[in-house]
Design a protein around this motif. Sequence first.
Motif, short mmCIF file in Angstrom:
data_model
loop_
_atom_site.label_atom_id
_atom_site.label_comp_id
_atom_site.label_asym_id
_atom_site.label_seq_id
_atom_site.Cartn_x
_atom_site.Cartn_y
_atom_site.Cartn_z
N LEU A 170 0.83 -1.20 0.00
CA LEU A 170 0.00 0.00 0.00
C LEU A 170 0.87 1.26 0.00
CD1 LEU A 170 -2.83 -1.04 2.50
CD2 LEU A 170 -2.94 -0.94 0.01
N PHE A 171 1.98 1.21 0.74
CA PHE A 171 2.90 2.35 0.73
C PHE A 171 3.48 2.56 -0.67
CE2 PHE A 171 7.09 4.24 1.11
CZ PHE A 171 6.85 5.34 1.92
N LEU A 172 3.87 1.48 -1.32
CA LEU A 172 4.44 1.59 -2.67
C LEU A 172 3.41 2.10 -3.67
CD1 LEU A 172 6.56 -1.70 -2.84
CD2 LEU A 172 7.43 0.65 -2.79
N SER A 173 2.14 1.72 -3.48
CA SER A 173 1.10 2.21 -4.41
C SER A 173 0.97 3.73 -4.33
CB SER A 173 -0.24 1.54 -4.09
OG SER A 173 -0.77 2.00 -2.87
N LEU A 174 1.14 4.28 -3.14
CA LEU A 174 1.06 5.73 -2.96
C LEU A 174 2.32 6.42 -3.48
CD1 LEU A 174 -0.41 5.69 0.65
CD2 LEU A 174 -1.65 6.32 -1.42
N ALA A 175 3.46 5.81 -3.19
CA ALA A 175 4.73 6.42 -3.58
C ALA A 175 4.92 6.44 -5.09
CB ALA A 175 5.88 5.68 -2.92
N SER A 176 4.36 5.44 -5.80
CA SER A 176 4.58 5.34 -7.25
C SER A 176 3.55 6.10 -8.07
CB SER A 176 4.56 3.86 -7.67
OG SER A 176 3.29 3.29 -7.40
N ALA A 177 2.54 6.70 -7.42
CA ALA A 177 1.45 7.34 -8.16
C ALA A 177 1.91 8.55 -8.96
CB ALA A 177 0.34 7.76 -7.20
N ARG A 178 2.98 9.19 -8.53
CA ARG A 178 3.49 10.38 -9.25
C ARG A 178 4.18 9.97 -10.55
NH1 ARG A 178 5.94 15.38 -7.73
NH2 ARG A 178 6.06 16.57 -9.68
N GLY A 179 4.64 8.70 -10.61
CA GLY A 179 5.39 8.28 -11.79
C GLY A 179 4.61 7.39 -12.74
N SER A 180 3.77 6.47 -12.23
CA SER A 180 3.09 5.51 -13.09
C SER A 180 1.77 5.08 -12.45
CB SER A 180 3.97 4.28 -13.34
OG SER A 180 3.25 3.26 -13.99
N ILE A 181 0.67 5.34 -13.13
CA ILE A 181 -0.64 4.93 -12.63
C ILE A 181 -0.79 3.42 -12.72
CG2 ILE A 181 -1.92 5.07 -14.79
CD1 ILE A 181 -3.15 6.38 -11.40
N VAL A 182 -0.11 2.78 -13.69
CA VAL A 182 -0.17 1.33 -13.84
C VAL A 182 0.48 0.65 -12.64
CG1 VAL A 182 0.56 -0.66 -15.22
CG2 VAL A 182 -0.23 1.44 -16.35
N ALA A 183 1.65 1.13 -12.24
CA ALA A 183 2.33 0.57 -11.07
C ALA A 183 1.48 0.76 -9.81
CB ALA A 183 3.69 1.24 -10.88
N THR A 184 0.80 1.90 -9.71
CA THR A 184 -0.07 2.15 -8.57
C THR A 184 -1.17 1.11 -8.48
OG1 THR A 184 0.36 4.53 -8.66
CG2 THR A 184 -1.63 3.82 -7.51
N TYR A 185 -1.80 0.82 -9.61
CA TYR A 185 -2.87 -0.18 -9.64
C TYR A 185 -2.34 -1.57 -9.28
CZ TYR A 185 -6.74 2.63 -11.46
OH TYR A 185 -7.76 3.52 -11.60
N ILE A 186 -1.16 -1.90 -9.75
CA ILE A 186 -0.58 -3.23 -9.44
C ILE A 186 -0.34 -3.38 -7.95
CG2 ILE A 186 1.48 -4.68 -9.71
CD1 ILE A 186 1.67 -3.61 -12.60
N PHE A 187 0.26 -2.35 -7.33
CA PHE A 187 0.53 -2.42 -5.89
C PHE A 187 -0.77 -2.40 -5.08
CE2 PHE A 187 4.80 -0.45 -7.04
CZ PHE A 187 5.49 -1.64 -6.85
N ILE A 188 -1.78 -1.65 -5.53
CA ILE A 188 -3.08 -1.66 -4.85
C ILE A 188 -3.69 -3.06 -4.92
CG2 ILE A 188 -5.47 -0.87 -5.03
CD1 ILE A 188 -4.45 1.89 -5.69
N PHE A 189 -3.58 -3.70 -6.08
CA PHE A 189 -4.13 -5.04 -6.26
C PHE A 189 -3.52 -6.02 -5.27
CE2 PHE A 189 -4.47 -9.22 -8.06
CZ PHE A 189 -5.73 -9.25 -8.64
N ILE A 190 -2.20 -6.01 -5.17
CA ILE A 190 -1.53 -6.94 -4.24
C ILE A 190 -1.86 -6.60 -2.79
CG2 ILE A 190 0.71 -7.80 -3.44
CD1 ILE A 190 1.82 -7.15 -6.24
N GLY A 191 -1.81 -5.31 -2.45
CA GLY A 191 -2.09 -4.89 -1.08
C GLY A 191 -3.51 -5.22 -0.65
N GLU A 192 -4.49 -4.98 -1.51
CA GLU A 192 -5.88 -5.27 -1.16
C GLU A 192 -6.14 -6.78 -1.08
OE1 GLU A 192 -8.93 -3.18 -3.36
OE2 GLU A 192 -8.90 -1.75 -1.72
N THR A 193 -5.46 -7.56 -1.91
CA THR A 193 -5.61 -9.02 -1.83
C THR A 193 -5.15 -9.53 -0.47
OG1 THR A 193 -5.30 -9.30 -4.23
CG2 THR A 193 -4.93 -11.23 -2.84
N LEU A 194 -3.99 -9.06 -0.02
CA LEU A 194 -3.48 -9.48 1.29
C LEU A 194 -4.36 -8.97 2.43
CD1 LEU A 194 0.33 -8.83 0.63
CD2 LEU A 194 -0.80 -11.06 0.82
N LEU A 195 -4.88 -7.77 2.28
CA LEU A 195 -5.74 -7.19 3.31
C LEU A 195 -7.05 -7.98 3.43
CD1 LEU A 195 -5.56 -4.64 5.16
CD2 LEU A 195 -6.90 -3.44 3.43
#
Length: 528
Positions: A370-395
């Motif tokens: 979840l931290f990486l999804s926030l940190a990467s949002a300034r550079g790549s929206i695709v990376a943000t979605y990928i990290f959100i997907f993994i973080g929400e699955t674990l949550l």
Amino acid sequence: MAGSDTTPFLSQADDTDDGPVPSTPGLPGSMGAPKSGEPEVLDREGLQRITGLSPGRSVLIVAVLCYINLLNYMDRFTVAGVLPDIEQFFNIGDGSSGLIQTVFISSYMVLAPVFGYLGDRYNRKYLMCGGIAFWSLVTLGSSFIPRERFWLLLLTRGLVGVGEASYSTIAPTLIADLFVADQRSRMLSVFYFAIPVGSGLGYIAGSKVKDVAGDWHWALRVTPGLGVVAVLLLFLVVREPPRGAVERHSDAPPLSPTSWLADLTALARNPSFVLSSLGFTAVAFVTGSLALWAPAFLLRSRVVLGETPPCLPGDSCSSSDSLIFGLITCLTGILGVGLGVEVSRRLRRSNPRADPLVCAAGLLGSAPFLFLSLASARGSIVATYIFIFIGETLLSMNWAIVADILLYVVIPTRRSTAEAFQIVLSHLLGDAGSPYLIGLISDRLRRSWPPSFLSEFRALQFSLMLCAFVGALGGAAFLGTAIFIEGDRQRAQLHLQGVLHEAGPADDRIVVPQRGRSTRVPVSSVLI
């Protein structure tokens, strides 16, 4: 009585020469019985004989409960799916937007103990019917509020909490009275699939109905009609099973409700219940924050990246992020809940602490993603979605497991009360305040920077990073639960079978009858 096996002495019958308590087949903790604490697994005929319901009817009842659970969460997050439009319509900022969810959760939290008390003592079916009918009517009314009456929207969202409180505290206890052991875990996993799936459908329905109708108000008029169907299904399909009967042995006396104060005292002294509720509070904090703010954050990220025009006053906020985030929430919920239940079921064979350990792994694992999804949002929206997907699955691995933990460490006559106070704790310290807190931090940060779209994005980005820290704290609470889970589970099962009896409030002991007389033994001699 709750605590570790080092708790001082039990009060039992006086004669120590009577020998050990005779073995009771299938009774956890008795001689010759397994130590796992699992209730006796009944076949279909046994369940039907005890509940008075056929296996098909029991499954149909769970299906109706799942439908209503899905509908509840769909309604809750329809507002999040059209939040930018609500901000424009009422001309409000991030703090007021967060207050919409906070008012709803606060009402839900306050009313939960009331319905928990009623659910342990009165007909659960009729309580749910009344609450859901009221919720549907209020939700429909909230879609007709004029733009100068924002306070009225807050009031109606608070009243929606009546329906949620009447349902969420009661429905899991019905499932517990229909199934046991692995059957119960599987049914609970199906029931809790409805939470992320319903949440995702709320985003999707909200954004798509708004687009089709050209007016966000129509998004709030979908779930009331479905709520009428829910009330009819409840009335026609659901039957009230006897409380705790599927977990008792035929020769064990039925449990009687105790006073509300005695229930609260017992729950407060149950460390597995308290710690798992604190862990679930972290889940509620994170999911509540993401549920309201993730689509808005993703929209601001696209504006900063130049992929989407800014949402200006008077314009309809056009973005696919609510739809995409809704689909991600649905998919990660299905994967996460299923993964959590299956991993826990397999590990439970070799490790009785598997349930809280899987919950801890899910929360601790989700925090960095979840931290990486926030940190990467300034550079790549695709990376943000990928990290959100993994973080929400674990949550999402926690949902069904936490409910299962509560049901097997708390006796049947206290389960609705336990559900209610888990709701109070998790929402009081979790998602009742987290959306408003995130919005408030965001507003404060924006005021300290020059006005710009980048400042709006950065303020929300930094405030959402609090979620990763809270998730790590929740993981630590579940690790603490693993220390006490075996003893508390055994204690609840022995109480249910009539082997342990609570003493009065002046005597901090448990009475274990043995051939009509009493003796003193340490807790470990009963639980191990």
